[in-house]
Design an enzyme around this catalytic site. Structure first.
Site, PDB file in Angstrom:
ATOM      1  N   PHE A   1      14.115   4.697  10.079  1.00 32.13           N
ATOM      2  CA  PHE A   1      12.796   4.165   9.766  1.00 32.13           C
ATOM      3  C   PHE A   1      11.866   5.356   9.606  1.00 32.13           C
ATOM      4  CE2 PHE A   1       8.617   2.391  10.252  1.00 32.13           C
ATOM      5  CZ  PHE A   1       8.717   1.285   9.435  1.00 32.13           C
ATOM      6  N   VAL A   2      11.323   5.507   8.401  1.00 37.16           N
ATOM      7  CA  VAL A   2      10.514   6.692   8.110  1.00 37.16           C
ATOM      8  C   VAL A   2       9.051   6.327   7.897  1.00 37.16           C
ATOM      9  CG1 VAL A   2      12.392   8.108   7.200  1.00 37.16           C
ATOM     10  CG2 VAL A   2      11.201   6.544   5.655  1.00 37.16           C
TER      11      VAL A   2
ATOM     12  N   GLU B   1       7.597   2.286  -6.592  1.00 33.93           N
ATOM     13  CA  GLU B   1       7.814   1.808  -5.218  1.00 33.93           C
ATOM     14  C   GLU B   1       8.011   2.999  -4.285  1.00 33.93           C
ATOM     15  OE1 GLU B   1       7.420  -0.239  -3.005  1.00 33.93           O
ATOM     16  OE2 GLU B   1       9.016  -1.729  -2.891  1.00 33.93           O
ATOM     17  N   ASP B   2       7.560   2.856  -3.044  1.00 38.39           N
ATOM     18  CA  ASP B   2       7.719   3.929  -2.064  1.00 38.39           C
ATOM     19  C   ASP B   2       9.172   4.063  -1.623  1.00 38.39           C
ATOM     20  OD1 ASP B   2       7.637   1.454  -0.830  1.00 38.39           O
ATOM     21  OD2 ASP B   2       5.993   1.936   0.532  1.00 38.39           O
TER      22      ASP B   2
ATOM     23  N   ARG C   1       0.116   6.478   7.529  1.00 35.16           N
ATOM     24  CA  ARG C   1       0.252   6.590   6.066  1.00 35.16           C
ATOM     25  C   ARG C   1      -0.216   7.953   5.555  1.00 35.16           C
ATOM     26  NH1 ARG C   1       1.369   1.530   3.860  1.00 35.16           N
ATOM     27  NH2 ARG C   1       0.470  -0.276   4.903  1.00 35.16           N
TER      28      ARG C   1
ATOM     29  N   ASP D   1      14.986  -0.543   0.490  1.00 35.85           N
ATOM     30  CA  ASP D   1      15.791  -0.739   1.699  1.00 35.85           C
ATOM     31  C   ASP D   1      16.773  -1.887   1.441  1.00 35.85           C
ATOM     32  OD1 ASP D   1      16.660  -0.634   4.314  1.00 35.85           O
ATOM     33  OD2 ASP D   1      14.926  -1.632   5.145  1.00 35.85           O
TER      34      ASP D   1
ATOM     35  N   LYS E   1       0.834  -1.189   0.000  1.00 40.94           N
ATOM     36  CA  LYS E   1       0.000   0.000   0.000  1.00 40.94           C
ATOM     37  C   LYS E   1       0.878   1.252   0.000  1.00 40.94           C
ATOM     38  CE  LYS E   1      -2.924  -2.545   3.139  1.00 40.94           C
ATOM     39  NZ  LYS E   1      -3.339  -2.631   4.561  1.00 40.94           N
TER      40      LYS E   1
ATOM     41  N   ASP F   1       3.981   3.354   6.339  1.00 43.72           N
ATOM     42  CA  ASP F   1       3.308   3.100   7.618  1.00 43.72           C
ATOM     43  C   ASP F   1       4.246   2.562   8.686  1.00 43.72           C
ATOM     44  OD1 ASP F   1       3.776   0.527   6.439  1.00 43.72           O
ATOM     45  OD2 ASP F   1       2.287  -0.316   7.806  1.00 43.72           O
TER      46      ASP F   1
ATOM     47  N   LYS G   1      17.142   4.023   0.538  1.00 48.18           N
ATOM     48  CA  LYS G   1      18.034   3.892   1.703  1.00 48.18           C
ATOM     49  C   LYS G   1      19.105   2.912   1.263  1.00 48.18           C
ATOM     50  CE  LYS G   1      15.003   2.498   5.006  1.00 48.18           C
ATOM     51  NZ  LYS G   1      14.454   2.234   6.352  1.00 48.18           N
TER      52      LYS G   1
HETATM   53  P1  5GP Z   1      13.039  -3.850   0.931  1.00 44.41           P
HETATM   54  O1  5GP Z   1      12.455  -5.123   0.369  1.00 44.41           O
HETATM   55  O2  5GP Z   1      13.817  -3.042  -0.061  1.00 44.41           O
HETATM   56  O3  5GP Z   1      13.817  -4.125   2.191  1.00 44.41           O
HETATM   57  O4  5GP Z   1      11.874  -2.973   1.471  1.00 44.41           O
HETATM   58  C1  5GP Z   1      10.849  -2.515   0.714  1.00 44.41           C
HETATM   59  C2  5GP Z   1       9.601  -2.328   1.539  1.00 44.41           C
HETATM   60  O5  5GP Z   1       9.892  -2.301   2.942  1.00 44.41           O
HETATM   61  C3  5GP Z   1       8.996  -0.992   1.250  1.00 44.41           C
HETATM   62  O6  5GP Z   1       8.088  -1.060   0.200  1.00 44.41           O
HETATM   63  C4  5GP Z   1       8.324  -0.648   2.564  1.00 44.41           C
HETATM   64  O7  5GP Z   1       7.043  -1.236   2.618  1.00 44.41           O
HETATM   65  C5  5GP Z   1       9.189  -1.302   3.610  1.00 44.41           C
HETATM   66  N1  5GP Z   1      10.164  -0.345   4.201  1.00 44.41           N
HETATM   67  C6  5GP Z   1      11.506  -0.305   4.056  1.00 44.41           C
HETATM   68  N2  5GP Z   1      12.051   0.718   4.749  1.00 44.41           N
HETATM   69  C7  5GP Z   1      11.014   1.349   5.340  1.00 44.41           C
HETATM   70  C8  5GP Z   1      10.917   2.511   6.182  1.00 44.41           C
HETATM   71  O8  5GP Z   1      11.880   3.201   6.539  1.00 44.41           O
HETATM   72  N3  5GP Z   1       9.652   2.856   6.573  1.00 44.41           N
HETATM   73  C9  5GP Z   1       8.544   2.159   6.219  1.00 44.41           C
HETATM   74  N4  5GP Z   1       7.389   2.597   6.691  1.00 44.41           N
HETATM   75  N5  5GP Z   1       8.604   1.072   5.440  1.00 44.41           N
HETATM   76  C10 5GP Z   1       9.816   0.678   4.993  1.00 44.41           C
END
Ligand code: 5GP
Length: 180
Positions: A152-153, A99-100, A165, A103, A44, A159, A131
């Protein structure tokens, strides 16, 4: 949980995000002119970014939605699952995943593989926030909004356990809301 003390610092405000969406929208419109790409919103978290971005895209495109999960509380479980998606033909289509935040990179790695396995013509990534410090796999957004340090944002779609959100900015979560 209250939105008025949800963050300890605002990192990116709404106006900066809107300006960035204008730039990204312009670039995407040029790069995808006559390609009719599919813009995939990752639910979401990317919903608010997606809604703003598409306003600034002037070429033809279609809108689809996908939901993949890997996060619990404030950390990645490392296991990425595609939970659901709208129904559309992938083969021979240009795919742009919106993508938001990136990470570890695991979510986008899984999604890119999925679309490539299903014979997309091309797969590219648009991310609002990057990040870089916790990357586990090599993923480079093709279109990027902002780089941030390893915080962590929350806000602008992002969220913490489904809360926050709706904040109109991205900020560092107040540690008092993080479950011990
Ligand atoms: P990744 O698979 O790259 O580790 O993470 C992607 C997903 O992790 C993002 O779409 C998001 O839902 C969640 N995520 C990663 N870092 C953060 C953060 O700092 N804050 C939030 N709210 N979600 C994060």
């Amino acid at each position: 949980m209250q939105n008025n003390d949800a963050v300890t610092q605002i990192l990116i405000d709404e106006q900066e995000i809107i300006e960035k969406c204008k730039d990204l929208g312009k670039q995407i419109s040029q790069d995808y002119a006559n390609k009719n790409p599919i813009l995939i919103c990752t639910l979401k978290g990317a919903l608010m970014f997606y809604s703003e971005l598409v306003k600034h895209i002037t070429c033809a495109f279609s809108m689809e939605f996908i939901k993949a999960n890997s996060y619990e509380d404030d950390h990645s479980t490392g296991k990425v699952e595609i939970k659901s998606m709208t129904s559309f033909e992938i083969k021979n289509r240009d795919i742009l995943i919106i993508e938001d935040i990136v990470d570890t990179g695991l979510t986008l790695h899984r999604l890119c593989d999925y679309f490539k396995e299903n014979q997309a013509k091309s797969v590219k990534i648009v991310a609002l926030v990057n990040k870089k410090t916790k990357r586990l796999v090599e993923i480079h957004p093709d279109y990027l909004g902002f780089e941030i340090e390893n915080h962590f944002v929350i806000g602008y779609g992002l969220d913490y356990n489904e809360q926050f959100r709706n904040l109109p900015y991205i900020g560092i979560i107040n540690p008092k809301y993080i479950k011990k």
